[in-house]
Design a protein around this motif. Structure first.
Motif, PDB file in Angstrom:
ATOM      1  N   GLY A  81       0.806  -1.208   0.000  1.00 36.20           N
ATOM      2  CA  GLY A  81       0.000   0.000   0.000  1.00 36.20           C
ATOM      3  C   GLY A  81       0.845   1.265   0.000  1.00 36.20           C
ATOM      4  O   GLY A  81       0.523   2.244  -0.685  1.00 36.20           O
ATOM      5  N   PHE A  82       1.944   1.243   0.745  1.00 33.54           N
ATOM      6  CA  PHE A  82       2.822   2.411   0.829  1.00 33.54           C
ATOM      7  C   PHE A  82       3.480   2.691  -0.516  1.00 33.54           C
ATOM      8  O   PHE A  82       3.592   3.852  -0.930  1.00 33.54           O
ATOM      9  N   ARG A  87       4.336   6.000  -5.236  1.00 34.00           N
ATOM     10  CA  ARG A  87       5.014   5.746  -6.511  1.00 34.00           C
ATOM     11  C   ARG A  87       4.872   6.910  -7.484  1.00 34.00           C
ATOM     12  O   ARG A  87       3.908   7.675  -7.441  1.00 34.00           O
ATOM     13  N   ALA A  88       5.880   7.018  -8.367  1.00 30.46           N
ATOM     14  CA  ALA A  88       5.859   8.024  -9.416  1.00 30.46           C
ATOM     15  C   ALA A  88       5.152   7.462 -10.652  1.00 30.46           C
ATOM     16  O   ALA A  88       4.799   6.283 -10.692  1.00 30.46           O
ATOM     17  N   LYS A  93       2.563  -0.419 -10.920  1.00 31.97           N
ATOM     18  CA  LYS A  93       1.746  -0.651  -9.740  1.00 31.97           C
ATOM     19  C   LYS A  93       2.295  -1.851  -8.970  1.00 31.97           C
ATOM     20  O   LYS A  93       2.611  -2.884  -9.550  1.00 31.97           O
ATOM     21  N   CYS A  94       2.417  -1.689  -7.675  1.00 30.61           N
ATOM     22  CA  CYS A  94       2.962  -2.753  -6.830  1.00 30.61           C
ATOM     23  C   CYS A  94       1.871  -3.768  -6.516  1.00 30.61           C
ATOM     24  O   CYS A  94       0.799  -3.412  -6.024  1.00 30.61           O
ATOM     25  N   ARG A  95       2.161  -5.041  -6.785  1.00 36.25           N
ATOM     26  CA  ARG A  95       1.196  -6.108  -6.503  1.00 36.25           C
ATOM     27  C   ARG A  95       1.707  -7.068  -5.432  1.00 36.25           C
ATOM     28  O   ARG A  95       1.025  -8.018  -5.073  1.00 36.25           O
ATOM     29  N   ARG A 214      10.451   6.503  -8.231  1.00 38.09           N
ATOM     30  CA  ARG A 214      10.710   6.586  -6.797  1.00 38.09           C
ATOM     31  C   ARG A 214      11.169   5.236  -6.252  1.00 38.09           C
ATOM     32  O   ARG A 214      11.892   5.165  -5.264  1.00 38.09           O
ATOM     33  N   TRP A 215      10.716   4.172  -6.884  1.00 40.15           N
ATOM     34  CA  TRP A 215      11.018   2.822  -6.397  1.00 40.15           C
ATOM     35  C   TRP A 215      11.903   2.058  -7.379  1.00 40.15           C
ATOM     36  O   TRP A 215      11.801   0.844  -7.523  1.00 40.15           O
TER      37      TRP A 215
END
Length: 266
Positions: A81-82, A87-88, A93-95, A214-215
């Motif tokens: 969630g963070f 995120r930029a 998208k983080c899964r 960002r990540w």
């Protein structure tokens, strides 16, 4: 998945912990005795597993039965969630929260500060609690074959005995600094180790942009990348084991020399 295995992380934490304990000034979290040096290394070995708390399959997440499993799922979901919140545009998208929030330098520093703060606030109960968790993780990482056969309740009991024994036999007014710096050192060692894998880690996220993300993941050159259980992983485990043995031998010889000097009066 290209990840370094738990035993390699734990052994690297022990090797780096032994070295750092002797290099750090005592007032900065270093130690003053051989016993405290070994304790510092054990704490760093355990802390070197903490970043993988974001993966329910990791050694750290299986160490204390349903309690650590629940905590791991919570950390993974929170990290996911963070990442999505910060995120930029170029970040996908983080899964899955693994290898995100807990694999940053900020997490390593925060855990060290948190450990020191807990001890400063709660004293002995916090020290014993942290020793219990970290030494239990060190057992899992450094003795993988035994820990696989042992029931998690047995491991918990041994961890509790080690924690109380460490408190009883190695009292220290600077436990807060020692524990805090050992935790940070162990976490940082883990993160640097994961940079040697093909997946890499977002070590400076989310504060520092990297290639518009960002990540964005940092990693060593591809020809230096390793995979779990592969030749590179085994080589690293062997190298760190040799470093631990060498440092222990030097520490033991120095301790024996000091004892002989004291006995002979020279």
């Amino acid at each position: 998945m290209s990840v370094v295995m738990g035993p390699t992380h734990a052994m690297s934490g022990a090797a780096v912990g032994l070295a750092v304990a002797q290099l750090l000034p005592e007032q900065w979290g270093g130690v003053s005795t051989v016993q405290e040096t070994f304790l510092y290394a054990g704490l760093a070995a355990g802390a070197a597993l903490l970043p993988d708390l974001d993966s329910p399959q990791a050694t750290v997440s299986r160490s204390f039965g349903p309690i650590s499993q629940f905590l791991s799922r919570t950390v993974e979901n929170t990290a996911q969630g963070f990442v999505n919140f910060t995120r930029a545009k170029k970040d996908p998208k983080c899964r899955n929260g693994h290898r995100t929030l807990t694999h940053t330098v900020w997490f390593a520093l925060a855990t060290g500060v948190a450990a020191t703060a807990l001890i400063g606030t709660y004293g002995k109960p916090a020290v014993i609690g942290l020793l219990f968790v970290l030494l239990g993780l060190a057992l899992r990482g450094l003795l993988p074959e035994w820990s696989k056969k042992a029931d998690w309740l047995v491991l918990t009991a041994v961890s509790a005995a080690l924690a109380y024994g460490a408190w009883y036999f190695i009292p220290s007014d600077s436990f807060g600094l020692v524990l805090g710096s050992a935790v940070a050192v162990g976490c940082l060692t883990h993160i640097v180790g994961d940079m040697a894998t093909k997946q890499g880690v977002p070590i400076l996220a989310p504060l520092i942009y990297f290639r518009g993300k960002r990540w964005g993941k940092f990693q060593l050159p591809k020809f230096l990348s390793i995979t779990a259980g592969g030749a590179g992983d085994k080589l690293l485990l062997t190298a760190f084991s040799a470093l631990v043995v060498a440092q222990i031998s030097l520490l033991a010889s120095g301790d024996i020399a000091a004892l002989l000097t004291e006995l002979t009066g020279r």
